[in-house]
Design a protein around this motif. Structure first.
Motif, short mmCIF file in Angstrom:
data_model
loop_
_atom_site.label_atom_id
_atom_site.label_comp_id
_atom_site.label_asym_id
_atom_site.label_seq_id
_atom_site.Cartn_x
_atom_site.Cartn_y
_atom_site.Cartn_z
N UNK A 48 58.29 35.83 42.85
CA UNK A 48 58.93 35.08 41.49
C UNK A 48 57.86 35.00 40.75
N UNK A 49 56.69 35.27 41.17
CA UNK A 49 55.57 35.37 39.90
C UNK A 49 55.21 36.38 39.35
N UNK A 50 54.32 36.50 38.20
CA UNK A 50 53.79 37.35 37.59
C UNK A 50 52.41 37.66 38.11
N UNK A 51 51.77 36.76 39.03
CA UNK A 51 50.68 36.86 39.85
C UNK A 51 50.27 35.69 40.68
N UNK A 52 49.42 35.86 41.37
CA UNK A 52 49.25 34.89 42.66
C UNK A 52 47.74 34.61 42.46
N UNK A 53 47.44 33.23 42.21
CA UNK A 53 46.25 32.87 42.41
C UNK A 53 45.75 32.17 43.76
N UNK A 54 44.51 32.45 44.45
CA UNK A 54 44.10 31.93 45.83
C UNK A 54 43.01 31.20 45.14
N UNK A 55 43.08 29.87 45.85
CA UNK A 55 41.98 28.96 45.36
C UNK A 55 41.02 28.91 46.52
N UNK A 56 41.24 28.25 47.76
CA UNK A 56 40.55 28.36 48.89
C UNK A 56 41.29 28.82 49.90
N UNK A 86 47.68 38.38 32.34
CA UNK A 86 49.12 38.59 32.53
C UNK A 86 49.70 38.99 31.50
N UNK A 87 51.05 39.81 31.95
CA UNK A 87 51.84 40.57 30.86
C UNK A 87 52.91 39.58 30.08
N UNK A 88 52.27 38.67 29.30
CA UNK A 88 53.05 37.56 28.66
C UNK A 88 53.06 37.86 27.25
N UNK A 89 54.23 37.57 26.73
CA UNK A 89 54.43 37.55 25.14
C UNK A 89 53.69 36.43 24.55
N UNK A 105 51.82 42.85 41.56
CA UNK A 105 51.71 41.79 40.79
C UNK A 105 49.99 41.45 40.91
N UNK A 106 49.72 40.73 39.99
CA UNK A 106 48.19 40.37 39.80
C UNK A 106 47.88 39.49 40.87
N UNK A 107 46.50 39.63 41.22
CA UNK A 107 45.96 38.77 42.31
C UNK A 107 44.59 38.18 41.73
N UNK A 108 44.60 36.85 41.56
CA UNK A 108 43.58 36.17 41.22
C UNK A 108 42.90 35.32 42.41
N UNK A 130 38.54 30.38 34.89
CA UNK A 130 39.05 29.49 33.87
C UNK A 130 40.75 30.08 33.78
N UNK A 131 41.55 29.15 33.33
CA UNK A 131 42.88 29.40 33.02
C UNK A 131 43.01 30.63 32.11
N UNK A 132 42.27 30.71 31.19
CA UNK A 132 42.28 31.48 29.95
C UNK A 132 42.05 33.19 30.60
N UNK A 133 41.27 33.07 31.40
CA UNK A 133 41.12 34.53 32.19
C UNK A 133 42.57 35.05 32.73
#
Length: 359
Positions: A222-230, A287-290, A249-252, A279-282
């Motif tokens: 469902x997502x443009x990317x996935x962020x793994x925190x811990x 992400x491919x966002x308009x 998709x992007x993996x962060x 950071x969120x800005x990174x």
């Protein structure tokens, strides 16, 4: 319920492999036609799998369909099929998309840009704070946060998005009439009230171990990317990240202490090519966002002058009162009174071992 939704409810209950249903829908995108299509016209393995019934409708338990219909009769509940215009396009691109999605809440969110946040079910206080903070900032920027309603990082991400305030999507590994874990019933109601809960499993489906990794492909899909925190090595979060990579998709990953076992998962992902983020800005930049899809980010406020000395002495990890006093030069009595005031202001949070800086 209209005829289309009724047909999707039948297709969801048809006792055939999902691969067969997808094949039928390739030839008959209209669910009403697909439900009554002659399966003998299929070829290869699909035809072999259909030997027990001539049509999808022939293998539907009327009692189960009636149960689903009763559940769907409530407001904000729907079933969306693979060829439905409302089916999320990103999820339709994966190699084995679900045939149907049972939804409760605002299904229009499936068309909004989304990012998955996943991680350990037993995170450190720092990890939970990071998931909460990243989700809150992403949500404030116009990104829908997707997670799995699990303990730990998942719940912190959902709560962070809700605090923004913004919507969030919870992908469940059970039917939507069952909340797992049971302690998250209130959280599930909050998610549904402003966001969306969904599942590929029909109402009445309980907790089954193999459904959780199966669910993870939907979270990433469902997502443009996935962020793994811990995440520890071999955790379900790494399965989700693997699905994301396979789906293009992007993996962060957020790095952590080399001494923490929960840093091994993110560090392994980074070694394998995941994007290290601080950071969120990174994330937003990758992400491919308009640009029009993003809300302007609010500038972070400077900490008040009355506590700047103490605040700079506190880490974004548990910091003991004695260490804060040593770094700041403040007495313990003065510092304790200041820490209470700082916690009330949302600048720090008390935890086992001392205090954590939040800003």
């Amino acid at each position: 319920m209209d005829d289309t939704n009724f047909a999707w409810a039948h297709i969801g209950r048809a006792a055939f492999p999902e691969a067969v249903k997808r094949t039928v829908l390739q030839f008959y995108p209209d669910p009403l036609e697909a439900l009554h299509a002659d399966l003998s016209a299929l070829s290869g393995q699909a035809r072999a799998d259909c030997a027990t019934g001539p049509t999808l409708a022939s293998r539907c338990d009327p009692r189960m369909v009636a149960q689903d219909t009763q559940w769907l009769d409530q407001a904000q509940r729907s079933v969306i099929g693979l060829t439905d215009p409302l089916f999320p396009s990103l999820l339709g691109e994966i190699s084995c998309p679900p045939t149907v999605l049972y939804c409760e809440g605002d299904s229009a969110l499936l068309r909004e840009p989304a990012l998955a946040i996943v991680g350990s079910r037993n995170p450190t206080p720092v990890g939970a704070e990071l998931a909460h903070a990243f989700a809150m900032e992403l949500s404030a920027s116009g990104i829908v946060v997707v997670s799995g309603l699990a303990l730990g990082i998942d719940s912190a991400a959902h709560r962070g998005a809700l605090k923004a305030p913004g919507p969030t999507i919870a992908v469940c590994a059970t039917g939507l009439d069952t909340v797992y874990p049971r302690t998250h019933q209130r959280l599930a109601r909050q998610v549904t009230a402003t966001g969306l809960t969904l599942s590929e499993f029909p109402p009445g489906t309980g907790v089954r171990r193999h459904h959780f990794p199966q669910r993870n492909r939907i979270i990433s899909g469902l997502s443009l990317g996935t962020l793994v925190v811990e995440a520890a090595g071999g955790s379900g979060s790494l399965i989700t990240a693997g699905f994301a990579a396979d789906q293009g998709r992007e993996v962060f990953a957020i790095p952590g202490s080399v001494h923490s076992p929960l840093s091994r998962g993110p560090h392994q992902l980074i070694r394998d090519g995941a994007c290290l983020v601080e950071s969120v800005q990174q994330i937003l930049q990758a992400l491919p966002l308009p640009q029009k899809a993003l809300k302007p980010a609010q500038c972070a406020e400077k900490p008040p002058s009355w506590c700047s000395t103490a605040l700079t002495a506190i880490d974004f990890a548990p910091t003991s009162v004695n260490l804060i006093a040593k770094r700041s030069g403040l007495t313990i009595s003065d510092l304790c009174a200041m820490l209470i005031r700082m916690e009330l202001a949302g600048l720090v949070r008390s935890c086992r071992g001392g205090f954590i800086r939040l800003n």
